[in-house]
Design a protein around this motif. Structure first.
Motif, PDB file in Angstrom:
ATOM      1  N   ARG A 129     -16.071 -11.941  34.280  1.00 26.17           N
ATOM      2  CA  ARG A 129     -17.421 -11.850  33.722  1.00 26.17           C
ATOM      3  C   ARG A 129     -17.451 -10.697  32.731  1.00 26.17           C
ATOM      4  O   ARG A 129     -16.797  -9.672  32.931  1.00 26.17           O
ATOM      5  CB  ARG A 129     -18.459 -11.626  34.820  1.00 26.17           C
ATOM      6  N   GLY A 130     -18.218 -10.871  31.675  1.00 26.01           N
ATOM      7  CA  GLY A 130     -18.249  -9.810  30.680  1.00 26.01           C
ATOM      8  C   GLY A 130     -19.527  -9.779  29.881  1.00 26.01           C
ATOM      9  O   GLY A 130     -20.364 -10.684  29.952  1.00 26.01           O
ATOM     10  N   LEU A 131     -19.655  -8.698  29.128  1.00 29.49           N
ATOM     11  CA  LEU A 131     -20.708  -8.550  28.141  1.00 29.49           C
ATOM     12  C   LEU A 131     -20.061  -8.503  26.759  1.00 29.49           C
ATOM     13  O   LEU A 131     -18.989  -7.899  26.590  1.00 29.49           O
ATOM     14  CB  LEU A 131     -21.494  -7.258  28.368  1.00 29.49           C
ATOM     15  N   LEU A 132     -20.705  -9.113  25.793  1.00 29.52           N
ATOM     16  CA  LEU A 132     -20.274  -9.009  24.405  1.00 29.52           C
ATOM     17  C   LEU A 132     -21.199  -8.024  23.710  1.00 29.52           C
ATOM     18  O   LEU A 132     -22.417  -8.213  23.706  1.00 29.52           O
ATOM     19  CB  LEU A 132     -20.340 -10.373  23.713  1.00 29.52           C
ATOM     20  N   ILE A 133     -20.613  -6.965  23.159  1.00 25.99           N
ATOM     21  CA  ILE A 133     -21.404  -5.983  22.428  1.00 25.99           C
ATOM     22  C   ILE A 133     -21.076  -6.115  20.945  1.00 25.99           C
ATOM     23  O   ILE A 133     -19.976  -5.797  20.503  1.00 25.99           O
ATOM     24  CB  ILE A 133     -21.145  -4.560  22.932  1.00 25.99           C
ATOM     25  N   ASP A 134     -22.043  -6.638  20.209  1.00 25.97           N
ATOM     26  CA  ASP A 134     -21.926  -6.998  18.806  1.00 25.97           C
ATOM     27  C   ASP A 134     -20.936  -8.159  18.627  1.00 25.97           C
ATOM     28  O   ASP A 134     -20.112  -8.432  19.503  1.00 25.97           O
ATOM     29  CB  ASP A 134     -21.560  -5.797  17.939  1.00 25.97           C
ATOM     30  N   THR A 135     -21.047  -8.827  17.509  1.00 22.45           N
ATOM     31  CA  THR A 135     -20.304 -10.075  17.336  1.00 22.45           C
ATOM     32  C   THR A 135     -19.128  -9.972  16.379  1.00 22.45           C
ATOM     33  O   THR A 135     -18.234 -10.808  16.420  1.00 22.45           O
ATOM     34  CB  THR A 135     -21.228 -11.182  16.805  1.00 22.45           C
ATOM     35  N   GLY A 136     -19.133  -8.971  15.503  1.00 17.22           N
ATOM     36  CA  GLY A 136     -18.094  -8.915  14.489  1.00 17.22           C
ATOM     37  C   GLY A 136     -18.159 -10.098  13.544  1.00 17.22           C
ATOM     38  O   GLY A 136     -17.189 -10.384  12.846  1.00 17.22           O
ATOM     39  N   GLY A 137     -19.304 -10.780  13.515  1.00 15.73           N
ATOM     40  CA  GLY A 137     -19.409 -12.013  12.740  1.00 15.73           C
ATOM     41  C   GLY A 137     -18.802 -13.193  13.464  1.00 15.73           C
ATOM     42  O   GLY A 137     -18.835 -14.320  12.981  1.00 15.73           O
ATOM     43  N   ILE A 138     -18.241 -12.933  14.652  1.00 16.38           N
ATOM     44  CA  ILE A 138     -17.574 -13.926  15.506  1.00 16.38           C
ATOM     45  C   ILE A 138     -16.503 -14.703  14.752  1.00 16.38           C
ATOM     46  O   ILE A 138     -16.703 -15.807  14.268  1.00 16.38           O
ATOM     47  CB  ILE A 138     -18.578 -14.894  16.157  1.00 16.38           C
ATOM     48  N   GLY A 139     -15.348 -14.081  14.660  1.00 17.01           N
ATOM     49  CA  GLY A 139     -14.193 -14.743  14.063  1.00 17.01           C
ATOM     50  C   GLY A 139     -13.275 -15.318  15.120  1.00 17.01           C
ATOM     51  O   GLY A 139     -13.630 -15.415  16.296  1.00 17.01           O
ATOM     52  N   HIS A 140     -12.083 -15.662  14.721  1.00 14.36           N
ATOM     53  CA  HIS A 140     -11.156 -16.353  15.623  1.00 14.36           C
ATOM     54  C   HIS A 140     -10.588 -15.436  16.698  1.00 14.36           C
ATOM     55  O   HIS A 140     -10.273 -15.889  17.796  1.00 14.36           O
ATOM     56  CB  HIS A 140     -10.021 -16.965  14.809  1.00 14.36           C
ATOM     57  N   ARG A 141     -10.438 -14.145  16.414  1.00 17.14           N
ATOM     58  CA  ARG A 141      -9.812 -13.266  17.397  1.00 17.14           C
ATOM     59  C   ARG A 141     -10.661 -13.151  18.658  1.00 17.14           C
ATOM     60  O   ARG A 141     -10.136 -13.205  19.768  1.00 17.14           O
ATOM     61  CB  ARG A 141      -9.589 -11.881  16.783  1.00 17.14           C
ATOM     62  N   LEU A 142     -11.952 -12.985  18.499  1.00 17.58           N
ATOM     63  CA  LEU A 142     -12.826 -12.903  19.667  1.00 17.58           C
ATOM     64  C   LEU A 142     -12.778 -14.191  20.471  1.00 17.58           C
ATOM     65  O   LEU A 142     -12.665 -14.168  21.704  1.00 17.58           O
ATOM     66  CB  LEU A 142     -14.264 -12.611  19.236  1.00 17.58           C
ATOM     67  N   LEU A 191     -11.582 -14.634  24.459  1.00 19.07           N
ATOM     68  CA  LEU A 191     -12.419 -15.284  25.474  1.00 19.07           C
ATOM     69  C   LEU A 191     -11.682 -16.452  26.115  1.00 19.07           C
ATOM     70  O   LEU A 191     -11.719 -16.641  27.343  1.00 19.07           O
ATOM     71  CB  LEU A 191     -13.726 -15.761  24.845  1.00 19.07           C
ATOM     72  N   ASP A 192     -10.999 -17.257  25.312  1.00 17.39           N
ATOM     73  CA  ASP A 192     -10.262 -18.410  25.841  1.00 17.39           C
ATOM     74  C   ASP A 192      -9.069 -17.967  26.685  1.00 17.39           C
ATOM     75  O   ASP A 192      -8.827 -18.490  27.784  1.00 17.39           O
ATOM     76  CB  ASP A 192      -9.780 -19.292  24.691  1.00 17.39           C
ATOM     77  N   ARG A 193      -8.320 -17.016  26.171  1.00 20.25           N
ATOM     78  CA  ARG A 193      -7.091 -16.595  26.847  1.00 20.25           C
ATOM     79  C   ARG A 193      -7.382 -15.942  28.190  1.00 20.25           C
ATOM     80  O   ARG A 193      -6.641 -16.156  29.158  1.00 20.25           O
ATOM     81  CB  ARG A 193      -6.315 -15.638  25.936  1.00 20.25           C
ATOM     82  N   GLN A 194      -8.451 -15.164  28.269  1.00 19.76           N
ATOM     83  CA  GLN A 194      -8.757 -14.456  29.500  1.00 19.76           C
ATOM     84  C   GLN A 194      -9.798 -15.164  30.358  1.00 19.76           C
ATOM     85  O   GLN A 194     -10.070 -14.731  31.479  1.00 19.76           O
ATOM     86  CB  GLN A 194      -9.232 -13.035  29.172  1.00 19.76           C
ATOM     87  N   GLY A 195     -10.358 -16.240  29.849  1.00 21.77           N
ATOM     88  CA  GLY A 195     -11.313 -17.008  30.635  1.00 21.77           C
ATOM     89  C   GLY A 195     -12.551 -16.227  31.023  1.00 21.77           C
ATOM     90  O   GLY A 195     -13.051 -16.349  32.144  1.00 21.77           O
ATOM     91  N   ILE A 196     -13.083 -15.438  30.084  1.00 20.07           N
ATOM     92  CA  ILE A 196     -14.236 -14.593  30.376  1.00 20.07           C
ATOM     93  C   ILE A 196     -15.529 -15.356  30.116  1.00 20.07           C
ATOM     94  O   ILE A 196     -15.723 -15.935  29.044  1.00 20.07           O
ATOM     95  CB  ILE A 196     -14.200 -13.313  29.509  1.00 20.07           C
ATOM     96  N   ALA A 197     -16.412 -15.342  31.092  1.00 17.70           N
ATOM     97  CA  ALA A 197     -17.752 -15.903  30.937  1.00 17.70           C
ATOM     98  C   ALA A 197     -18.719 -14.770  30.633  1.00 17.70           C
ATOM     99  O   ALA A 197     -18.710 -13.735  31.308  1.00 17.70           O
ATOM    100  CB  ALA A 197     -18.182 -16.632  32.202  1.00 17.70           C
ATOM    101  N   LEU A 198     -19.551 -14.952  29.625  1.00 16.27           N
ATOM    102  CA  LEU A 198     -20.452 -13.892  29.201  1.00 16.27           C
ATOM    103  C   LEU A 198     -21.747 -13.905  30.002  1.00 16.27           C
ATOM    104  O   LEU A 198     -22.411 -14.935  30.125  1.00 16.27           O
ATOM    105  CB  LEU A 198     -20.774 -14.049  27.708  1.00 16.27           C
ATOM    106  N   ASP A 199     -22.097 -12.731  30.540  1.00 11.94           N
ATOM    107  CA  ASP A 199     -23.385 -12.574  31.212  1.00 11.94           C
ATOM    108  C   ASP A 199     -24.510 -12.366  30.213  1.00 11.94           C
ATOM    109  O   ASP A 199     -25.649 -12.772  30.448  1.00 11.94           O
ATOM    110  CB  ASP A 199     -23.351 -11.373  32.163  1.00 11.94           C
TER     111      ASP A 199
END
Length: 293
Positions: A113-126, A130-138
Motif C-alpha cells: 500500500r502506498g501514497l503518491l506524492i505529486d505526479t511528475g506528469g505521470i510518465g512511464h517510470r512511475l 507501480l506495476d513491478r512492485q504491485g503497489i495499491a494507492l491509498d
C-alpha cells in the motif's frame, strides 16, 4: 569559482528570483551596486561570475547575504546526499524533457500500500514502479496544482485511489479536469482521514509559489513541492507573493528538526540543517518597501 550544476537553481536563477521579488529593474540594481547593466544581465544569463565584493553588494541591494549565496552554489562538493528511509521511493520523471521528482511512500505496516506524492506528469517510470512492485494507492497527495506536479492523473487508470488531496485554490491551475472517480479533499484533511488508515502525516502551508501550496511530512521526510529547493526556492506566483515565499522557507526551516530530510519537486535532496546554513532565501531580509525600476 566552480559553478554547482547539480542544483535545480543556478546562481543566475537565484539572482533573477530575488530581483523579480524585489520588483527591481537592472538599471536600479546597477545604480545601487555599481555593477554595469551588461554584467548584471550576463550574470542572470549565467555567463558572468560576480566577484566576492560584487556578491556582497548584490546581497545588500536585494536583501540576502552574499556569503551564504556563495557557500553552496560555487562548491559542488557540498551538494548534500541524505539517505531516504526505505519507505520512500523517489521516481525521477521527465516532464517534456524537464526533470521532476514524484514520490511513492509505502505504508508502515503493508509495503503493498502506498501514497503518491505529486505526479511528475505521470510518465512511464512511475507506472513501471507501480506495476513491478504491485503497489495499491491509498491516496494521492499533491503539493500544488502545476502540471509537472499534478498533471495527467487519468493515466493512472485502474490504479486511481478514491481521493486526491489538493487545495481548491489550486484547482484552476490543473491542465485537465480531475477524473470523475476522484474525490477532492483539502490537504488539511490528510492528517485525520489517513490516520484512520494507519498513516502518520502532518501538513504545512507553503504558499507563495502558488496560493494553495502545501508540504507533507512523514517519517522524518518533508515533501515540499516547489516551496524549497536545495539552495533556493520556487518562483513566487507574482512579485507580491515574494514575501509569502520567504515566509514559507523561514517557517518550515524554523519549525522542523534539523535532521529532517527535504525532498522537492526538482534538484538534490537536502536537510533542514543544511538549508538553514546556505539557502539565501532563508537568510534573506524581508524588505517591505517596493523598489520600482
Amino acid at each position: 569559482m566552480q559553478v554547482n550544476t547539480a542544483l535545480e537553481d543556478q546562481y543566475s536563477d537565484v539572482l533573477k528570483k530575488f530581483r523579480y521579488g524585489r520588483k527591481m529593474g537592472l538599471r536600479s540594481l546597477s545604480e545601487m551596486t555599481g555593477i554595469s547593466v551588461d554584467d548584471l544581465r550576463n550574470a542572470e544569463a549565467g555567463t558572468y561570475l560576480p566577484s566576492d565584493k560584487e556578491w556582497a553588494l548584490l546581497g545588500q541591494a536585494l536583501g540576502f547575504e552574499g556569503s551564504v549565496m556563495q557557500e553552496l552554489h560555487f562548491s559542488p562538493e557540498r551538494t548534500p546526499h541524505p539517505i531516504l528511509p526505505p519507505s520512500v521511493l523517489p521516481v525521477e520523471e521527465s516532464y517534456f524533457g524537464y526533470a521532476v521528482w514524484t514520490y511513492l511512500v509505502l505504508h508502515p505496516h503493508d509495503p503493498k500500500r502506498g501514497l503518491l506524492i505529486d505526479t511528475g506528469g505521470i510518465g512511464h517510470r512511475l507506472l513501471d514502479v507501480l506495476d513491478r512492485q504491485g503497489i495499491a494507492l491509498d491516496a494521492i497527495l499533491l503539493t500544488h496544482g502545476h502540471s509537472d506536479h499534478a498533471g495527467d492523473l487519468s493515466r493512472l487508470g485502474e490504479r486511481l485511489p478514491g481521493v486526491v488531496f489538493l487545495s481548491k485554490s489550486d484547482l484552476p491551475l490543473l491542465d485537465a479536469p480531475l477524473p470523475s472517480s476522484l474525490r477532492v479533499r483539502e490537504p488539511q484533511e490528510v492528517t485525520d482521514q489517513l490516520h484512520r488508515e494507519g498513516w502518520t502525516i502532518d501538513v504545512y502551508p507553503a504558499n507563495g509559489h502558488t496560493d494553495g501550496s502545501v508540504a507533507y511530512q512523514t517519517g522524518g521526510v518533508l515533501f515540499v513541492g516547489d516551496g524549497i529547493f536545495c539552495g533556493s526556492c520556487g518562483k513566487p506566483r507574482t512579485p507580491d507573493h515574494f514575501s509569502d515565499s520567504l515566509g514559507t522557507v523561514a517557517r518550515l526551516l524554523n519549525s522542523l528538526p534539523a535532521e529532517t530530510i527535504l525532498v522537492s519537486g526538482h534538484g538534490p535532496f537536502t536537510t533542514v540543517a543544511q538549508e538553514r546554513r546556505w539557502n539565501p532565501f532563508y537568510s534573506a531580509t524581508l524588505q517591505t518597501e517596493s523598489r520600482q525600476k
